[in-house]
Write an enzyme that holds these catalytic residues in place. Structure first.
Site: not given
Ligand code: PLP
Length: 412
Positions: A145, A231, A260
């Site tokens: 994700f 990530d 975040k």
């Molecule tokens: N990457 C990871 C690992 C995430 O958990 C999330 C959101 O939950 C995102 C990217 C996406 O972030 P955003 O919602 O700020 O676009």
């Protein structure tokens, strides 16, 4: 109308009627937060066990972060990158020194930071690795994700993320997570520019790979001249009990992606870090964002990261994570309803012994909310449990008591 206090029913009805139906929230209407607590419009207090998907690691409305926000908001909020501002460079130096990189690129949402990383990896592939034009491949893993943009979902293996949104961006290969053999094969292809990975798959249901997986992945990347693109948007900033989840295996990604908790939940800030040989492949005019790197974000980010350090939140998450998992593991022995407890630091999940479609995990979350603890199922039958990292040992025990009570007294 603006600022009027409305009831839960009114708030829910308004969202239902005027908001897009792209989420399915629990029926709780929140109006206040402080530290580990949230309050609904009727004044009922809850422990927050989602932390806005790990954006609020520092706790809700942290006074130091808010003060930094207010002070800077009175001076200057946004100039765009058409001009320099007096805060961005200071913040770039701060994050580069903190995470040991040569260059920083601020964006806003996590998805945008991932898009940035994709562009960096591809351009690096063409200009440094010598991959033929338009042939670059990024290897991603199943159940990843990384956000919701069309580029990012092109690498998703989830039908709910993809169905109806094609055509997709080419240039991704999806391999199994937590399998080094497949990496040996996939990363050997000369057109591969990057491996794109989460150290723990948070949204997928807090999947923790085998010890050593990330280290091996980093080694295979190095051997094949492939960038390791990690990530840490959900796992970073102390959530898993270390500053970065990568620290558990002494892995330093070539491209580090953060978001975040960079703002403590105050507003969207994301960040991509890399060394010069990677970051400088992008030239002026090739990438950007109006709000990315604004002075308000710069100041908030530094304060939010300073809070994590000063309040020793990584150490707290590390220590309390063991207590929490021990309590959940004990509970698992007393009920057929939990089949697994997993996680690191204060990013944990319990797997409910029922099908994803059964609604059991959802009903347990409703029972938890009734007793003053907010959590939400992911993938139907997994409940992620991730409180703000400012939680105390006494509070963790109180929350374990609540979870224990709800699980043991649960009946369909
Ligand atoms: N990457 C990871 C690992 C995430 O958990 C999330 C959101 O939950 C995102 C990217 C996406 O972030 P955003 O919602 O700020 O676009």
């Amino acid at each position: 109308m603006l600022g009027t206090i409305i009831s839960s029913q009114e708030a829910i009805a308004l969202e239902e009627k005027f908001g897009a139906h792209n989420y399915h929230p629990l029926p709780v209407v929140l109006s206040k937060g402080e530290g580990v607590f949230l309050w609904d419009v009727d004044g009922k207090r809850y422990y927050d066990f989602l932390s806005a998907y790990s954006a609020v690691n520092q706790g809700h409305c942290h006074p130091r972060i808010l003060q930094a926000l207010f002070d800077q908001a009175k001076e200057l909020t946004l100039t765009s990158r058409a001009f320099y501002n007096d805060k961005l460079g200071v913040a770039e130096k701060y994050v580069c020194e903190l995470f040991c990189y040569e260059k920083a690129l601020f964006m806003n949402s996590g998805a945008e930071a991932n898009e940035t990383a994709i562009k960096l990896a591809r351009k690096w592939g063409y200009t440094r690795k010598g991959i033929p034009d338009n042939k670059a491949i990024i290897v991603a893993v199943r159940q990843n994700f990384h956000g919701r943009t069309t580029g990012v979902i092109s690498a998703s293996s989830e039908s709910s993320a993809r169905e109806g949104f094609g055509p997709f961006l080419p240039g991704f290969e999806i391999v199994d997570y937590d399998d080094v053999q497949v990496l040996e094969r996939a990363l050997a292809h000369p057109h591969v520019c990057a491996l794109w990975i989460e150290p723990i798959q948070g949204e997928a249901g807090v999947y923790v790979p085998a010890e050593g997986y990330l280290r091996r992945a980093a080694d295979i990347c190095r051997k094949n001249n492939v960038l390791l693109m990690v990530d840490e948007i959900q796992t970073g900033i102390a959530r898993t009990g270390k500053n970065l989840a990568c620290d558990y295996e002494n892995v330093r990604p070539d491209i580090l992606i953060l978001g975040k908790a960079l703002s403590g939940g105050v507003f969207p800030i994301s960040l991509v870090l890399a060394n010069d040989d990677i970051m400088l492949v992008i030239k002026p005019g090739e990438h950007g964002s109006t709000f990315g790197g604004n002075p308000l974000a710069a100041v908030v980010c530094m304060e939010a990261l300073a809070v994590v350090k000063d309040e020793k939140l990584a150490e707290n998450a590390y220590r309390l994570g063991f207590i929490f998992r021990d309590r959940m593991t004990e509970l698992m022995k007393r009920t057929h309803l939990i089949t697994k407890v997993r996680g690191k630091g204060l990013l944990n999940a319990i797997v409910i012994n029922d099908s994803p479609e059964s609604g059991t995990a959802w009903n347990i979350c409703l029972a938890l909310a009734k007793r003053g603890l907010l959590a939400k199922p992911t993938h139907g039958n997994i409940i992620r449990l991730a409180p703000p990292l400012v939680i105390t040992e006494d509070q963790i025990h109180e929350c374990c008591d609540i979870i224990e009570h709800c699980i043991l007294s649960y009946s369909k």
